[in-house]
Design a protein around this motif. Structure first.
Motif, PDB file in Angstrom:
ATOM      1  N   CYS A 151     -60.270  45.103  54.691  1.00 48.59           N
ATOM      2  CA  CYS A 151     -59.861  43.654  54.900  1.00 48.59           C
ATOM      3  C   CYS A 151     -58.802  43.679  56.101  1.00 48.59           C
ATOM      4  CB  CYS A 151     -58.956  42.973  53.670  1.00 48.59           C
ATOM      5  SG  CYS A 151     -57.341  43.997  53.260  1.00 48.59           S
ATOM      6  N   GLY A 152     -58.492  44.716  56.923  1.00 50.29           N
ATOM      7  CA  GLY A 152     -57.936  44.401  58.247  1.00 50.29           C
ATOM      8  C   GLY A 152     -56.304  44.312  57.686  1.00 50.29           C
ATOM      9  N   LEU A 153     -55.830  44.305  56.471  1.00 49.81           N
ATOM     10  CA  LEU A 153     -54.318  44.058  56.153  1.00 49.81           C
ATOM     11  C   LEU A 153     -53.539  45.233  56.837  1.00 49.81           C
ATOM     12  CD1 LEU A 153     -52.029  42.634  54.653  1.00 49.81           C
ATOM     13  CD2 LEU A 153     -52.354  44.144  52.756  1.00 49.81           C
ATOM     14  N   LEU A 154     -52.422  44.804  57.690  1.00 52.82           N
ATOM     15  CA  LEU A 154     -51.441  45.918  58.171  1.00 52.82           C
ATOM     16  C   LEU A 154     -50.307  46.249  57.203  1.00 52.82           C
ATOM     17  CD1 LEU A 154     -51.201  47.439  60.923  1.00 52.82           C
ATOM     18  CD2 LEU A 154     -49.816  45.611  61.622  1.00 52.82           C
ATOM     19  N   MET A 155     -50.205  47.403  56.888  1.00 56.71           N
ATOM     20  CA  MET A 155     -49.202  47.889  55.733  1.00 56.71           C
ATOM     21  C   MET A 155     -48.237  48.822  56.376  1.00 56.71           C
ATOM     22  SD  MET A 155     -51.929  47.986  52.807  1.00 56.71           S
ATOM     23  CE  MET A 155     -53.197  48.794  54.007  1.00 56.71           C
ATOM     24  N   TYR A 156     -47.071  48.891  56.171  1.00 55.01           N
ATOM     25  CA  TYR A 156     -46.277  49.863  56.094  1.00 55.01           C
ATOM     26  C   TYR A 156     -46.377  51.008  55.450  1.00 55.01           C
ATOM     27  CZ  TYR A 156     -41.511  52.209  56.736  1.00 55.01           C
ATOM     28  OH  TYR A 156     -40.450  53.100  57.142  1.00 55.01           O
ATOM     29  N   TYR A 157     -46.573  52.120  55.845  1.00 57.88           N
ATOM     30  CA  TYR A 157     -47.199  53.467  55.220  1.00 57.88           C
ATOM     31  C   TYR A 157     -46.419  53.922  53.953  1.00 57.88           C
ATOM     32  CZ  TYR A 157     -43.688  56.991  56.105  1.00 57.88           C
ATOM     33  OH  TYR A 157     -42.465  57.717  56.357  1.00 57.88           O
ATOM     34  N   LYS A 158     -45.336  53.615  53.893  1.00 55.88           N
ATOM     35  CA  LYS A 158     -44.390  53.844  52.578  1.00 55.88           C
ATOM     36  C   LYS A 158     -44.779  52.792  51.372  1.00 55.88           C
ATOM     37  CE  LYS A 158     -40.312  56.166  54.501  1.00 55.88           C
ATOM     38  NZ  LYS A 158     -38.770  56.122  54.464  1.00 55.88           N
ATOM     39  N   ALA A 159     -45.205  51.592  51.836  1.00 54.07           N
ATOM     40  CA  ALA A 159     -45.434  50.524  50.948  1.00 54.07           C
ATOM     41  C   ALA A 159     -46.769  50.899  50.261  1.00 54.07           C
ATOM     42  CB  ALA A 159     -45.447  49.305  51.528  1.00 54.07           C
ATOM     43  N   LEU A 160     -47.712  51.529  51.254  1.00 54.99           N
ATOM     44  CA  LEU A 160     -49.094  51.872  50.744  1.00 54.99           C
ATOM     45  C   LEU A 160     -48.975  53.073  49.768  1.00 54.99           C
ATOM     46  CD1 LEU A 160     -52.319  51.547  50.891  1.00 54.99           C
ATOM     47  CD2 LEU A 160     -52.152  53.168  52.823  1.00 54.99           C
ATOM     48  N   ASN A 161     -48.253  54.028  50.121  1.00 51.59           N
ATOM     49  CA  ASN A 161     -47.938  55.166  49.370  1.00 51.59           C
ATOM     50  C   ASN A 161     -47.412  54.782  48.015  1.00 51.59           C
ATOM     51  OD1 ASN A 161     -49.005  56.900  51.366  1.00 51.59           O
ATOM     52  ND2 ASN A 161     -47.036  57.465  52.020  1.00 51.59           N
ATOM     53  N   ARG A 162     -46.421  53.807  47.946  1.00 52.80           N
ATOM     54  CA  ARG A 162     -45.776  53.391  46.755  1.00 52.80           C
ATOM     55  C   ARG A 162     -46.960  52.627  45.765  1.00 52.80           C
ATOM     56  NH1 ARG A 162     -41.354  52.016  49.863  1.00 52.80           N
ATOM     57  NH2 ARG A 162     -42.033  49.843  50.162  1.00 52.80           N
ATOM     58  N   PRO A 165     -52.942  46.536  48.535  1.00 44.49           N
ATOM     59  CA  PRO A 165     -52.608  45.470  47.707  1.00 44.49           C
ATOM     60  C   PRO A 165     -53.505  44.296  47.753  1.00 44.49           C
ATOM     61  CG  PRO A 165     -51.006  45.719  49.492  1.00 44.49           C
ATOM     62  CD  PRO A 165     -51.975  46.949  49.446  1.00 44.49           C
ATOM     63  N   GLN A 166     -54.129  43.964  48.926  1.00 42.50           N
ATOM     64  CA  GLN A 166     -54.910  42.870  49.235  1.00 42.50           C
ATOM     65  C   GLN A 166     -56.420  42.790  48.776  1.00 42.50           C
ATOM     66  OE1 GLN A 166     -54.069  39.933  52.501  1.00 42.50           O
ATOM     67  NE2 GLN A 166     -56.089  41.018  53.366  1.00 42.50           N
ATOM     68  N   CYS A 167     -56.907  43.770  48.777  1.00 41.69           N
ATOM     69  CA  CYS A 167     -58.584  44.055  48.646  1.00 41.69           C
ATOM     70  C   CYS A 167     -58.684  45.069  47.649  1.00 41.69           C
ATOM     71  CB  CYS A 167     -59.309  44.232  49.985  1.00 41.69           C
ATOM     72  SG  CYS A 167     -59.121  45.722  50.750  1.00 41.69           S
ATOM     73  N   ASN A 168     -57.884  45.842  47.222  1.00 38.19           N
ATOM     74  CA  ASN A 168     -57.792  46.893  46.310  1.00 38.19           C
ATOM     75  C   ASN A 168     -58.892  48.105  46.931  1.00 38.19           C
ATOM     76  OD1 ASN A 168     -57.414  48.068  43.581  1.00 38.19           O
ATOM     77  ND2 ASN A 168     -59.370  47.438  42.843  1.00 38.19           N
ATOM     78  N   HIS A 169     -58.852  47.984  48.206  1.00 34.98           N
ATOM     79  CA  HIS A 169     -59.589  49.356  48.684  1.00 34.98           C
ATOM     80  C   HIS A 169     -58.965  50.508  48.606  1.00 34.98           C
ATOM     81  CE1 HIS A 169     -61.592  51.993  51.559  1.00 34.98           C
ATOM     82  NE2 HIS A 169     -60.493  52.026  52.415  1.00 34.98           N
ATOM     83  N   HIS A 170     -59.521  51.698  47.998  1.00 40.60           N
ATOM     84  CA  HIS A 170     -58.930  52.941  47.752  1.00 40.60           C
ATOM     85  C   HIS A 170     -59.041  54.004  48.826  1.00 40.60           C
ATOM     86  CE1 HIS A 170     -58.909  51.470  43.767  1.00 40.60           C
ATOM     87  NE2 HIS A 170     -58.498  52.551  43.273  1.00 40.60           N
ATOM     88  N   PHE A 171     -57.866  54.311  49.697  1.00 40.01           N
ATOM     89  CA  PHE A 171     -57.775  55.012  50.677  1.00 40.01           C
ATOM     90  C   PHE A 171     -58.044  56.603  50.142  1.00 40.01           C
ATOM     91  CE2 PHE A 171     -56.029  51.286  52.517  1.00 40.01           C
ATOM     92  CZ  PHE A 171     -55.852  51.587  53.777  1.00 40.01           C
TER      93      PHE A 171
END
Length: 290
Positions: A37-48, A54-60
């Motif tokens: 989706c192209g959402l830009l996230m702070y890496y700590k927020a993504l890890n949490r 959190p926007q498209c539910n894509h699993h990294f």
């Protein structure tokens, strides 16, 4: 100061400010952009959020160590058979020597091979768990992966524990030839003995789960769980299309397609996985005790 001198000074100040801003270095890895989706996230927020957008539910992709943190209770992990390492029985060479490739992977990932196995707790319920790591040669299943998973299942059978395997693999490791294919039967035999003892086995299929892993322990669970939109397959799409001379559906080999056709039992987002596993383990434990 004349107007022309004032304007010249302002121009010089702006140029200096622009140069200073260009020299400010932003450390790599602080911000992560979602591939979907192209959402830009702070890496700590993504890890949490368990590395789920959190926007498209894509699993990294997640490493084995990250999954240990996500799934198991704090400080409950006890690794077993950590000293097992692969050798090069065939003296195999493709673009580089297999022995050199193994050494490079160990240095890059800090792992001995493509799986970590151990004992731990999920919401205080003891389990035996194996977690594959795609970073190590695509999570390929060689002799060490097969031996570690077999020993894990045998330990689970001996201690009467439920077994969980988090699958992430490109399949059997071609550099070990027939020795890698033998692991399919070895792990499956250990799972049969575990099943004969009335114990629970849950595979969790993540993206990708393919090849010999799919053809063996990934599909032998009492309850088969998958992450959303995970690639789950045996052979590749192109190989199948060329073989059957037909075009396949666009969502072919996804968790959702397999769920619709009865190949898997549940699709659970990573953010809910620990709680859902705990619920299943709790119900099974009470059923056995009764």
């Amino acid at each position: 100061m004349s107007l022309s001198d004032w304007l010249l000074e302002k121009k010089n100040l702006r140029a200096k400010s622009s140069t200073n801003n260009r020299n400010i270095a932003i450390p790599d890895g602080l911000w992560v952009k979602c591939d979907k989706c192209g959402l830009l996230m702070y890496y700590k927020a993504l890890n949490r959020n368990s590395k789920v957008c959190p926007q498209c539910n894509h699993h990294f992709p997640a490493s084995s160590q990250e999954r240990i943190t996500q799934i198991l209770d704090i400080d409950s992990w006890q690794g077993i058979n950590n000293s097992l390492i692969s050798t090069d029985p065939l003296g195999f060479k493709d673009q580089k020597l297999y022995g050199k490739r193994l050494k490079d992977m160990k240095n890059k990932t800090g792992l001995q091979d493509a799986v970590q196995t151990g004992l731990g707790n999920i919401n205080s319920i003891p389990v035996a768990i194996g977690i594959m790591d795609f970073r190590f040669m695509g999570g390929s299943m060689g002799s060490v992966v097969g031996e570690k998973l077999t020993r894990l299942i045998e330990t689970a059978t001996e201690k009467k524990l439920p077994a969980i395997i988090i699958c992430a693999s490109g399949g059997a490791r071609m550099q070990e030839g027939l020795l890698s294919l033998m692991q399919m039967a070895k792990i499956s035999s250990a799972l049969q003995r575990h099943n004969n003892a009335g114990l629970l086995y849950i595979p969790v299929l993540t993206s990708p789960t393919t090849g010999g892993v799919t053809a063996s322990f990934a599909m032998l669970g009492d309850i088969i769980i998958a992450e959303p939109k995970a690639l789950i397959a045996f052979a590749g799409r192109r190989v199948i299309e060329q073989t059957i001379k037909e075009d396949l559906p666009t969502n072919f080999q996804t968790s959702e397609y397999l769920f619709e056709h009865g190949f898997i039992d549940l699709i659970i987002p990573r953010t809910n996985l620990k709680q859902k596993l705990a619920d299943i383990l709790y119900l099974h434990r009470n059923h056995v005790n009764n």
